[in-house]
Design a protein around this motif. Structure first.
Motif, PDB file in Angstrom:
ATOM      1  N   ILE A   1      46.783  66.067  14.715  1.00 50.83           N
ATOM      2  CA  ILE A   1      47.117  64.677  14.367  1.00 50.83           C
ATOM      3  C   ILE A   1      46.806  63.726  15.516  1.00 50.83           C
ATOM      4  O   ILE A   1      46.303  62.622  15.315  1.00 50.83           O
ATOM      5  CB  ILE A   1      48.592  64.567  13.941  1.00 50.83           C
ATOM      6  CG1 ILE A   1      48.819  65.313  12.620  1.00 50.83           C
ATOM      7  CG2 ILE A   1      49.004  63.102  13.801  1.00 50.83           C
ATOM      8  CD1 ILE A   1      50.257  65.357  12.177  1.00 50.83           C
ATOM      9  N   ILE A   2      47.084  64.167  16.739  1.00 47.70           N
ATOM     10  CA  ILE A   2      46.886  63.282  17.886  1.00 47.70           C
ATOM     11  C   ILE A   2      45.417  62.950  18.092  1.00 47.70           C
ATOM     12  O   ILE A   2      45.073  61.963  18.759  1.00 47.70           O
ATOM     13  CB  ILE A   2      47.499  63.903  19.164  1.00 47.70           C
ATOM     14  CG1 ILE A   2      47.801  62.821  20.221  1.00 47.70           C
ATOM     15  CG2 ILE A   2      46.599  64.967  19.741  1.00 47.70           C
ATOM     16  CD1 ILE A   2      48.906  61.909  19.843  1.00 47.70           C
ATOM     17  N   SER A   3      44.537  63.761  17.501  1.00 47.72           N
ATOM     18  CA  SER A   3      43.104  63.488  17.634  1.00 47.72           C
ATOM     19  C   SER A   3      42.636  62.371  16.703  1.00 47.72           C
ATOM     20  O   SER A   3      41.494  61.910  16.807  1.00 47.72           O
ATOM     21  CB  SER A   3      42.289  64.760  17.356  1.00 47.72           C
ATOM     22  OG  SER A   3      42.378  65.136  15.984  1.00 47.72           O
ATOM     23  N   HIS A   4      43.498  61.920  15.794  1.00 46.59           N
ATOM     24  CA  HIS A   4      43.123  60.813  14.911  1.00 46.59           C
ATOM     25  C   HIS A   4      43.138  59.509  15.717  1.00 46.59           C
ATOM     26  O   HIS A   4      44.084  59.246  16.479  1.00 46.59           O
ATOM     27  CB  HIS A   4      44.113  60.719  13.739  1.00 46.59           C
ATOM     28  CG  HIS A   4      43.660  59.799  12.652  1.00 46.59           C
ATOM     29  ND1 HIS A   4      43.753  58.431  12.744  1.00 46.59           N
ATOM     30  CD2 HIS A   4      43.078  60.051  11.444  1.00 46.59           C
ATOM     31  CE1 HIS A   4      43.272  57.875  11.651  1.00 46.59           C
ATOM     32  NE2 HIS A   4      42.852  58.841  10.840  1.00 46.59           N
ATOM     33  N   PRO A   5      42.126  58.683  15.565  1.00 45.04           N
ATOM     34  CA  PRO A   5      42.012  57.486  16.413  1.00 45.04           C
ATOM     35  C   PRO A   5      43.136  56.477  16.242  1.00 45.04           C
ATOM     36  O   PRO A   5      43.370  55.661  17.142  1.00 45.04           O
ATOM     37  CB  PRO A   5      40.663  56.884  15.997  1.00 45.04           C
ATOM     38  CG  PRO A   5      40.380  57.452  14.644  1.00 45.04           C
ATOM     39  CD  PRO A   5      40.966  58.828  14.660  1.00 45.04           C
ATOM     40  N   ASP A   6      43.854  56.509  15.127  1.00 46.39           N
ATOM     41  CA  ASP A   6      44.913  55.529  14.888  1.00 46.39           C
ATOM     42  C   ASP A   6      46.296  56.038  15.258  1.00 46.39           C
ATOM     43  O   ASP A   6      47.296  55.392  14.941  1.00 46.39           O
ATOM     44  CB  ASP A   6      44.900  55.091  13.418  1.00 46.39           C
ATOM     45  CG  ASP A   6      43.620  54.355  13.053  1.00 46.39           C
ATOM     46  OD1 ASP A   6      43.075  54.619  11.962  1.00 46.39           O
ATOM     47  OD2 ASP A   6      43.163  53.537  13.875  1.00 46.39           O
TER      48      ASP A   6
ATOM     49  N   HIS B   1      42.716  64.220   7.410  1.00 45.85           N
ATOM     50  CA  HIS B   1      42.272  64.641   8.737  1.00 45.85           C
ATOM     51  C   HIS B   1      42.824  66.032   9.060  1.00 45.85           C
ATOM     52  O   HIS B   1      42.108  66.887   9.617  1.00 45.85           O
ATOM     53  CB  HIS B   1      42.764  63.600   9.758  1.00 45.85           C
ATOM     54  CG  HIS B   1      42.361  63.867  11.164  1.00 45.85           C
ATOM     55  ND1 HIS B   1      41.056  63.777  11.604  1.00 45.85           N
ATOM     56  CD2 HIS B   1      43.111  64.217  12.261  1.00 45.85           C
ATOM     57  CE1 HIS B   1      41.006  64.052  12.896  1.00 45.85           C
ATOM     58  NE2 HIS B   1      42.236  64.322  13.319  1.00 45.85           N
ATOM     59  N   CYS B   2      44.075  66.281   8.710  1.00 48.69           N
ATOM     60  CA  CYS B   2      44.689  67.593   8.942  1.00 48.69           C
ATOM     61  C   CYS B   2      44.012  68.673   8.110  1.00 48.69           C
ATOM     62  O   CYS B   2      43.732  69.774   8.594  1.00 48.69           O
ATOM     63  CB  CYS B   2      46.181  67.549   8.629  1.00 48.69           C
ATOM     64  SG  CYS B   2      47.166  66.615   9.817  1.00 48.69           S
ATOM     65  N   ARG B   3      43.757  68.355   6.849  1.00 49.80           N
ATOM     66  CA  ARG B   3      43.218  69.364   5.935  1.00 49.80           C
ATOM     67  C   ARG B   3      41.814  69.817   6.320  1.00 49.80           C
ATOM     68  O   ARG B   3      41.356  70.867   5.864  1.00 49.80           O
ATOM     69  CB  ARG B   3      43.205  68.826   4.502  1.00 49.80           C
ATOM     70  CG  ARG B   3      44.598  68.638   3.904  1.00 49.80           C
ATOM     71  CD  ARG B   3      44.529  68.357   2.411  1.00 49.80           C
ATOM     72  NE  ARG B   3      45.836  68.019   1.880  1.00 49.80           N
ATOM     73  CZ  ARG B   3      46.244  66.783   1.629  1.00 49.80           C
ATOM     74  NH1 ARG B   3      45.429  65.745   1.861  1.00 49.80           N
ATOM     75  NH2 ARG B   3      47.452  66.549   1.151  1.00 49.80           N
ATOM     76  N   GLU B   4      41.128  69.048   7.151  1.00 48.14           N
ATOM     77  CA  GLU B   4      39.780  69.442   7.561  1.00 48.14           C
ATOM     78  C   GLU B   4      39.786  70.725   8.390  1.00 48.14           C
ATOM     79  O   GLU B   4      38.827  71.496   8.343  1.00 48.14           O
ATOM     80  CB  GLU B   4      39.130  68.316   8.367  1.00 48.14           C
ATOM     81  CG  GLU B   4      38.764  67.090   7.533  1.00 48.14           C
ATOM     82  CD  GLU B   4      38.210  65.962   8.384  1.00 48.14           C
ATOM     83  OE1 GLU B   4      38.040  66.189   9.608  1.00 48.14           O
ATOM     84  OE2 GLU B   4      37.967  64.871   7.842  1.00 48.14           O
ATOM     85  N   THR B   5      40.843  70.957   9.152  1.00 50.24           N
ATOM     86  CA  THR B   5      40.885  72.136  10.025  1.00 50.24           C
ATOM     87  C   THR B   5      42.137  72.990   9.856  1.00 50.24           C
ATOM     88  O   THR B   5      42.184  74.101  10.385  1.00 50.24           O
ATOM     89  CB  THR B   5      40.799  71.718  11.509  1.00 50.24           C
ATOM     90  OG1 THR B   5      41.908  70.887  11.836  1.00 50.24           O
ATOM     91  CG2 THR B   5      39.497  70.979  11.796  1.00 50.24           C
ATOM     92  N   LEU B   6      43.141  72.485   9.142  1.00 48.12           N
ATOM     93  CA  LEU B   6      44.387  73.223   8.977  1.00 48.12           C
ATOM     94  C   LEU B   6      44.581  73.637   7.527  1.00 48.12           C
ATOM     95  O   LEU B   6      44.159  72.920   6.609  1.00 48.12           O
ATOM     96  CB  LEU B   6      45.587  72.375   9.416  1.00 48.12           C
ATOM     97  CG  LEU B   6      45.619  71.918  10.880  1.00 48.12           C
ATOM     98  CD1 LEU B   6      46.823  71.016  11.107  1.00 48.12           C
ATOM     99  CD2 LEU B   6      45.670  73.107  11.816  1.00 48.12           C
TER     100      LEU B   6
END
Length: 514
Positions: free
Chosen positions: A422-427, A468-473
């Motif tokens: 989550i912290i990797s999301h730009p917002d 964004h999470c579902r892309e890798t988790l």
């Protein structure tokens, strides 16, 4: 006893029945296929202590793979069939698995993970061919169905919860030079606690990549019973299987109880459940109302236990124990529990603290000596990171998890791994992931997010973060709830006060589902 014995005494008896497909494997067939797998492992150069992995949905072929590894002295790793490539890659790399077995269900994710692997395991596949994979069934057929010359004792190496954001493999303390038919202490324990013997017809309703479902099913083979394995859980189907197969024993997580209890009364009344004599639950907190309701329906046959993949302790509660002391997980049967403070010193009876076990099995975490060291205090007692207390009669009660691991529907979820994504999301400026009470799953994943701009924090941003999470988790790790706050609570040193957040939500802070 050992499955080989039943291949002689009851060769045609089903060792496994797959619930939905009806596929079966007799003890004679299990013995032959397990021997072939052991020969395959030896032919591939694997020696006692080496690791192999399966990444499969619930299916028949898991059992020859596991029993073949067990008698070849190997450590077998069960990898979730719901993981994404990054998650699979981590476990394969960390475990050092030299052979991997997968199927059509998972081969895309497995292939993608292996493209970036620093070591390339020998890959086998079920179902349809794929470049880079050998066909498992064809490979087995080329090997003898008699025992290998030098058998040794193998075991599972399952991945447990951790505070570093990634699960850690639990390396058992085992002598691989012991005979493969060395008696299992678990057989003796479960025979005493749950009346395991050759008459057991066991229902496995959960994924076999979890510790308890896999271990319990293998225990059934060691006493000569029959295991009915569900491909996936369905409440009505579970009741039907109990009726059709005259199931005597079953292991559930609380969400299974919830879903069966939610069936219409006429559906529930339509099945004969009188054969069921032992229903056990573990893996997640069970709401008292749920447990009372299931015992009102099935009778006082619901047992509970508290243990971990580490095997350092085992606490069990009989139905009468829980009815007399609601909330207890029972009395110790392996290891002596101690309640300790943060320094690892024993606390007085009744006080709450970290649960340590004395006298249970020793273990290490694979490639993580620091985590291993933190699991032990200076007395040599070990902990799973849980908090609880003992009453005056020695009954154990759980309070929470020190390392904030979330248990949702019986699945361990590691907050830091989700936070890292989550912290990797730009917002997103900062985030705390916690587990909050859920009436169906026990807990659900909540992300409390401090956004870059609180004015821009809306439903659209929450959905974008979930995507964004579902892309890798995997789906179970993706937060079901996202709340935005202007500022996360922190200590003077800037560390997020996660326990404060947990207490806020437990005290009824309004929830905002997304």
């Amino acid at each position: 006893m050992y499955p080989r014995e039943y291949a002689v005494t009851t060769p045609d008896k089903p060792a496994i029945i797959m619930a939905r497909s009806g596929r079966q494997m007799s003890y004679a067939e299990l013995e032959a296929s397990a021997n072939q797998a052991a020969h395959l492992f030896r032919k591939s150069g694997l020696q006692p202590g080496d690791r192999v992995a399966f990444i499969l949905e619930n299916r028949l072929e898991i059992f020859p793979f596991v029993w073949g590894a067990q008698r070849a002295g190997l450590l077998y790793v069960a990898v979730s069939s719901h993981l994404k490539p990054d998650e699979i890659l981590y476990i394969l790399e960390d475990s050092g698995a030299k052979i991997v077995l997968t199927s059509d269900y998972m081969d895309e994710a497995v292939q993608e993970s292996l493209l970036r692997a620093s070591h390339k395991p020998e890959c086998y596949k079920l179902d349809t061919p794929r470049t880079g994979f050998k066909m498992w069934t064809d490979a087995l057929a080329r090997h003898p169905n008699t025992p290998i010359r030098t058998e040794g004792l193998g075991a599972d190496m399952l991945y447990s919860s951790g505070t570093t954001g990634r699960p850690k493999g639990v390396v058992p303390s085992i002598d691989h030079t012991l005979p493969a038919d060395t008696p299992s202490k678990r057989v003796t324990l479960f025979s005493r606690l749950f009346s395991f013997d050759e008459t057991v017809v066991y229902l496995c309703p959960a994924p076999l990549y979890h510790a308890a479902p896999l271990r319990w099913t293998l225990l059934i083979h060691q006493v000569g019973g029959t295991a009915v394995v569900m491909e996936r859980f369905d409440a009505k189907e579970a009741l039907s299987l109990i009726d059709t197969h005259a199931i005597t024993h079953a292991l559930f997580v609380p969400i299974h109880f919830v879903r069966m209890l939610k069936l219409d009364d006429d559906i529930r009344a339509g099945f004969d459940l009188s054969s069921l004599s032992v229903a056990v639950h573990a893996g997640a907190p069970c709401a008292p109302d749920t447990k009372r309701a299931i015992m009102n329906w099935w009778g006082p046959i619901v047992y509970e236990y508290y243990a971990g993949s580490e095997g350092n302790g085992f606490v069990a509660s009989r139905p009468e124990d829980w009815l007399e002391r609601p909330g207890t997980v029972g009395l110790p049967v392996i290891g002596q529990p101690h309640i300790c403070d943060d320094a690892g010193e024993p606390l007085p009876m009744g006080e709450e603290g970290m649960i340590y076990f004395e006298g249970g099995a020793q273990f290490t975490y694979n490639n993580d000596p620091e985590k291993t060291a933190k699991a032990y205090n200076h007395y040599g007692w070990s902990t799973l990171g849980d908090v609880g207390h003992l009453d005056q009669d020695g009954y154990l009660y759980l309070t929470g998890r020190k390392n904030f691991t979330i248990i949702s529907g019986g699945v361990n979820i590691y907050p830091q791994e989700i936070e890292n994504r989550i912290i990797s999301h730009p917002d997103v400026r900062d985030v705390a992931v916690i587990g909050i009470p859920d009436p169906e799953y026990g807990q659900r994943v909540l992300a409390v997010i401090e956004p870059v701009s609180i004015e821009a924090a809306n439903q659209s941003l929450a959905e974008a973060i979930q995507s964004h999470c579902r892309e890798t988790l995997s789906g179970v790790k993706t937060p079901r709830q996202i709340d935005f706050v202007a500022t996360l609570p922190r200590t003077e040193t800037g560390k997020i006060r996660k326990q404060s957040l947990i207490e806020l939500y437990e005290n009824g802070l309004p929830e905002k589902d997304v």
